[in-house]
Design a protein around this motif. Structure first.
Motif, PDB file in Angstrom:
ATOM      1  N   ASP A  15      58.293  11.836  35.747  1.00 42.47           N
ATOM      2  CA  ASP A  15      59.114  11.927  36.932  1.00 42.47           C
ATOM      3  C   ASP A  15      59.621  10.414  36.916  1.00 42.47           C
ATOM      4  O   ASP A  15      59.051   9.546  37.157  1.00 42.47           O
ATOM      5  CB  ASP A  15      58.395  12.091  38.354  1.00 42.47           C
ATOM      6  N   ASN A  18      58.448   6.950  35.806  1.00 41.05           N
ATOM      7  CA  ASN A  18      57.264   6.011  36.243  1.00 41.05           C
ATOM      8  C   ASN A  18      56.182   6.779  36.762  1.00 41.05           C
ATOM      9  O   ASN A  18      55.266   6.108  37.228  1.00 41.05           O
ATOM     10  CB  ASN A  18      57.969   5.147  37.263  1.00 41.05           C
ATOM     11  N   LYS A  19      56.252   8.030  36.613  1.00 39.04           N
ATOM     12  CA  LYS A  19      54.917   8.787  37.120  1.00 39.04           C
ATOM     13  C   LYS A  19      54.706   9.825  36.111  1.00 39.04           C
ATOM     14  O   LYS A  19      55.795  10.701  35.574  1.00 39.04           O
ATOM     15  CB  LYS A  19      55.199   9.491  38.358  1.00 39.04           C
ATOM     16  N   CYS A  20      53.449  10.014  35.429  1.00 37.52           N
ATOM     17  CA  CYS A  20      53.209  11.054  34.349  1.00 37.52           C
ATOM     18  C   CYS A  20      51.941  11.829  34.680  1.00 37.52           C
ATOM     19  O   CYS A  20      50.958  11.090  35.044  1.00 37.52           O
ATOM     20  CB  CYS A  20      53.145  10.059  33.120  1.00 37.52           C
ATOM     21  N   THR A  55      45.916   6.299  36.641  1.00 36.39           N
ATOM     22  CA  THR A  55      45.540   6.329  38.097  1.00 36.39           C
ATOM     23  C   THR A  55      44.442   7.572  38.074  1.00 36.39           C
ATOM     24  O   THR A  55      43.568   7.536  39.244  1.00 36.39           O
ATOM     25  CB  THR A  55      46.400   6.890  39.001  1.00 36.39           C
ATOM     26  N   SER A  65      46.596  11.294  34.654  1.00 38.63           N
ATOM     27  CA  SER A  65      47.697  10.845  35.587  1.00 38.63           C
ATOM     28  C   SER A  65      47.888   9.202  35.409  1.00 38.63           C
ATOM     29  O   SER A  65      47.040   8.276  35.121  1.00 38.63           O
ATOM     30  CB  SER A  65      47.769  10.938  37.184  1.00 38.63           C
ATOM     31  N   LEU A  67      50.784   5.891  36.105  1.00 35.06           N
ATOM     32  CA  LEU A  67      51.964   5.110  36.861  1.00 35.06           C
ATOM     33  C   LEU A  67      52.575   4.025  35.904  1.00 35.06           C
ATOM     34  O   LEU A  67      51.542   3.355  35.263  1.00 35.06           O
ATOM     35  CB  LEU A  67      51.611   4.840  38.291  1.00 35.06           C
TER      36      LEU A  67
END
Length: 87
Positions: A15, A18-20, A55, A65, A67
């Motif tokens: 996303d 910056n977010k995976c 994270t 996850s 960031l």
């Protein structure tokens, strides 16, 4: 790679760079704020960027996850069978 690892699907959702969220991760090889190297059911995966931070990671489910600003995703080869046959 064992039979159990091969059955786990591998997927990646990113996303806004910056977010995976990923599945099918079998091992975290290394993690720094600029480079994360993973073993997936489909081979090695290197993620480069800035401010990278794991994270969450579950070895049993293969979910991970992270960031941070993602700039490069690079897969290594799953096997070297081609080289063994032709090289």
């Amino acid at each position: 790679m064992n039979e159990k690892e091969e059955r786990k699907p591998h997927s990646i959702s990113i996303d806004n760079r910056n977010k995976c969220v990923m599945s099918g991760i079998t091992k975290v090889i290394s993690a720094t704020d600029s480079c994360i190297t993973l073993q997936t059911t489909l081979g090695a995966l290197t993620i480069n960027g800035t401010g990278l931070k794991l994270t969450s990671y579950s070895e049993s489910s293969g979910a991970l996850s992270l960031l941070g600003e993602i700039s490069i995703l690079k897969y290594g080869s799953k096997t070297s069978t081609f080289k063994k046959i032709f090289g």
